[in-house]
Design an enzyme around this catalytic site. Structure first.
Site, PDB file in Angstrom:
ATOM      1  N   LYS A 129      -7.641   6.001 -19.399  1.00 38.97           N
ATOM      2  CA  LYS A 129      -7.850   6.542 -20.746  1.00 38.97           C
ATOM      3  C   LYS A 129      -6.581   6.361 -21.587  1.00 38.97           C
ATOM      4  O   LYS A 129      -6.196   5.239 -21.837  1.00 38.97           O
ATOM      5  CB  LYS A 129      -8.308   7.995 -20.639  1.00 38.97           C
ATOM      6  CG  LYS A 129      -9.362   8.244 -19.529  1.00 38.97           C
ATOM      7  CD  LYS A 129     -10.711   7.614 -19.808  1.00 38.97           C
ATOM      8  CE  LYS A 129     -11.653   7.629 -18.600  1.00 38.97           C
ATOM      9  NZ  LYS A 129     -11.910   8.945 -18.014  1.00 38.97           N
ATOM     10  N   ARG A 185       0.841  -1.204   0.000  1.00 44.85           N
ATOM     11  CA  ARG A 185       0.000   0.000   0.000  1.00 44.85           C
ATOM     12  C   ARG A 185       0.875   1.253   0.000  1.00 44.85           C
ATOM     13  O   ARG A 185       0.493   2.302  -0.519  1.00 44.85           O
ATOM     14  CB  ARG A 185      -0.959   0.005   1.208  1.00 44.85           C
ATOM     15  CG  ARG A 185      -1.765   1.301   1.325  1.00 44.85           C
ATOM     16  CD  ARG A 185      -3.016   1.175   2.193  1.00 44.85           C
ATOM     17  NE  ARG A 185      -2.773   0.569   3.488  1.00 44.85           N
ATOM     18  CZ  ARG A 185      -2.201   1.183   4.519  1.00 44.85           C
ATOM     19  NH1 ARG A 185      -1.811   2.426   4.425  1.00 44.85           N
ATOM     20  NH2 ARG A 185      -2.016   0.540   5.655  1.00 44.85           N
ATOM     21  N   TYR A 204     -14.990  17.716 -15.640  1.00 43.23           N
ATOM     22  CA  TYR A 204     -15.439  16.325 -15.622  1.00 43.23           C
ATOM     23  C   TYR A 204     -16.477  16.118 -14.513  1.00 43.23           C
ATOM     24  O   TYR A 204     -16.278  16.558 -13.367  1.00 43.23           O
ATOM     25  CB  TYR A 204     -14.213  15.424 -15.398  1.00 43.23           C
ATOM     26  CG  TYR A 204     -14.525  13.959 -15.318  1.00 43.23           C
ATOM     27  CD1 TYR A 204     -14.900  13.248 -16.455  1.00 43.23           C
ATOM     28  CD2 TYR A 204     -14.432  13.277 -14.116  1.00 43.23           C
ATOM     29  CE1 TYR A 204     -15.182  11.893 -16.383  1.00 43.23           C
ATOM     30  CE2 TYR A 204     -14.714  11.919 -14.034  1.00 43.23           C
ATOM     31  CZ  TYR A 204     -15.091  11.239 -15.174  1.00 43.23           C
ATOM     32  OH  TYR A 204     -15.369   9.904 -15.093  1.00 43.23           O
ATOM     33  N   ASP A 226      -5.991  18.625 -14.587  1.00 38.55           N
ATOM     34  CA  ASP A 226      -6.389  17.310 -15.085  1.00 38.55           C
ATOM     35  C   ASP A 226      -6.059  17.294 -16.575  1.00 38.55           C
ATOM     36  O   ASP A 226      -6.698  17.977 -17.375  1.00 38.55           O
ATOM     37  CB  ASP A 226      -7.889  17.087 -14.843  1.00 38.55           C
ATOM     38  CG  ASP A 226      -8.362  15.703 -15.322  1.00 38.55           C
ATOM     39  OD1 ASP A 226      -7.674  15.081 -16.151  1.00 38.55           O
ATOM     40  OD2 ASP A 226      -9.439  15.268 -14.865  1.00 38.55           O
TER      41      ASP A 226
END
Ligand SMILES: *Cc1c(COP(=O)(O)O)cnc(C)c1O
Length: 394
Positions: free
Chosen positions: A209, A59, A112, A184
């Site tokens: 993406k 993690r 977004y 972004d």
């Protein structure tokens, strides 16, 4: 080999890892392990506290994940990068590590939908406030700044109208005021734009993406101009547990290797499709930064390498034509994502922007006849043929 005096069931548990002898794996190995063994406690403690140190617990750090982080830091010209399990995870880390209760954010208009949802939640829960400005209006940004403003949040290329943010001008205003700029850059990828080179502090991507590029994995990444912000982002990602799985990360690394080739083909296909659409009588208007009538065409020429592979267009006959188009494509698939090798289409006003009122749609420049395309890497002639036959149905 494990000790042959041990019971078979014990030996089955302790399978030793095979060390490669005299050869390095050419493909980044998948370190599918949650934990790393050490010979003393101090090296474990050191590893747990240092994003650049040894590995102790996945993690907080994993060699496969760090390989992606190093690769993305290099592509973005960043001091460091932090991989996450999704693009939303990346946005939550980029903002979460900087915000306090009562912080103010300046946010680009029409971002977004998932990000708008996250911001609405932060506003309701933690007393945050936000002010919206256009992404190419540095004067409005200057006027929106307050003493408690911590960040300006922008998107390199917006969805679905492909508005290009004036990153150099906006970042300069933020920097002068000591405010961070978070960008972004999912729609651009580092092949089309590198926001940190233009003055941004933090860049985020949905790796779902273009970075992975094959519609087969969900992931995200944040990249930081500054070591201090990188360390804060790493600590926040590790604490909130949004760090990714090694196998998912490996798929992103594999996709990243062909990012340059894919973006070159997709960008050039998008220019060709934008031209076809602009010349078609069923189409009112094409929104792609390559078009001379795009509001930020000159800016895009200056700050982008290529114009990106996302485009949208308004069908003259409105909503029923848009629905007829998306139902008539054959090669092009109707799906609510982007950035993969295959060309996809969606009807924003009934999918991504379905909660928008007519006024909100108009403010975002979207009509009910607007259709979005995520242009893939197919042969352009096949895409033009499919587009043309679907437009016949409009
Ligand atoms: C898809 C997307 C996101 C969210 O990414 P996920 O990987 O779906 O969490 C954020 N920003 C933009 C611009 C996107 O297209």
């Amino acid at each position: 080999m494990t000790d042959p005096k041990l019971a078979l069931s014990t030996r089955a548990v302790h399978v030793p890892a095979a060390d490669p002898v005299g050869g390095r794996p050419l493909s980044v190995p998948i370190y599918q392990t949650s934990v790393f063994a050490h010979d003393d406690a101090k090296t474990i403690t050191d590893a747990l506290n240092d994003p650049r140190g040894d590995f102790a617990y996945s993690r907080l750090g994993n060699p496969t994940v760090r390989a992606l982080e190093h690769a993305m830091a290099e592509l973005e010209g960043a001091a460091g990068a932090v991989a996450t399990a999704s693009g939303m995870g990346a946005i939550a880390v980029a903002l979460g590590a900087q915000l306090r209760a009562g912080s103010h954010l300046v946010v680009q208009r029409s971002i977004y939908g998932g990000t708008t949802g996250l911001l609405d939640d932060l506003v309701a829960r933690w007393g945050l406030s936000t002010t919206e400005v256009d992404g190419d209006d540095p004067a409005a940004l200057r006027a929106a700044l307050r003493p408690n403003t911590v960040a300006v949040y922008l998107e390199t290329i917006s969805n679905p109208m492909t508005v290009v943010a004036d990153l150099p001008a906006m970042c300069a205003v933020a920097r002068e005021a000591g405010v961070l700029t978070v960008v972004d850059s999912t729609f651009a990828s580092p092949m089309v734009c590198r926001p940190l080179e233009l003055g941004a502090d933090i860049v985020v991507h949905s790796a779902t993406k273009y970075l992975s590029g094959h519609s087969d994995v969900t992931g995200g990444i944040t990249a930081y101009a500054d070591e201090k912000h990188f360390r804060a982002g790493w600590a926040y990602a590790a604490t909130t547990g949004v760090t990714p799985d090694p196998f998912a990360t490996w798929l992103i690394i594999r996709g990243l290797q062909t990012l340059g080739l894919r973006m070159r083909q997709a960008n050039s296909n998008a220019v060709a499709l934008a031209e076809t659409l602009a010349a078609h009588p069923a189409v009112d208007r094409v929104h792609h930064p390559s078009r001379p009538d795009h509001p930020q065409h000159e800016l895009a020429r200056r700050i982008l390498d290529g114009y990106g592979a996302m485009l949208s267009f308004d069908l003259a006959a409105g909503e029923h034509a848009a629905r007829a188009f998306t139902a008539s494509v054959r090669l092009i698939q109707q799906a609510a994502s982007l950035g993969g090798v295959e060309t996809l289409t969606v009807h924003p006003s009934s999918t991504s922007h379905r909660s928008f009122s007519d006024e909100a749609l108009a403010a975002a420049g979207i009509s009910r006849g607007t259709v979005r395309l995520s242009v893939g890497i197919e042969d352009p002639a096949d895409l033009v043929a499919d587009l043309t036959q679907a437009l016949e149905q409009c």
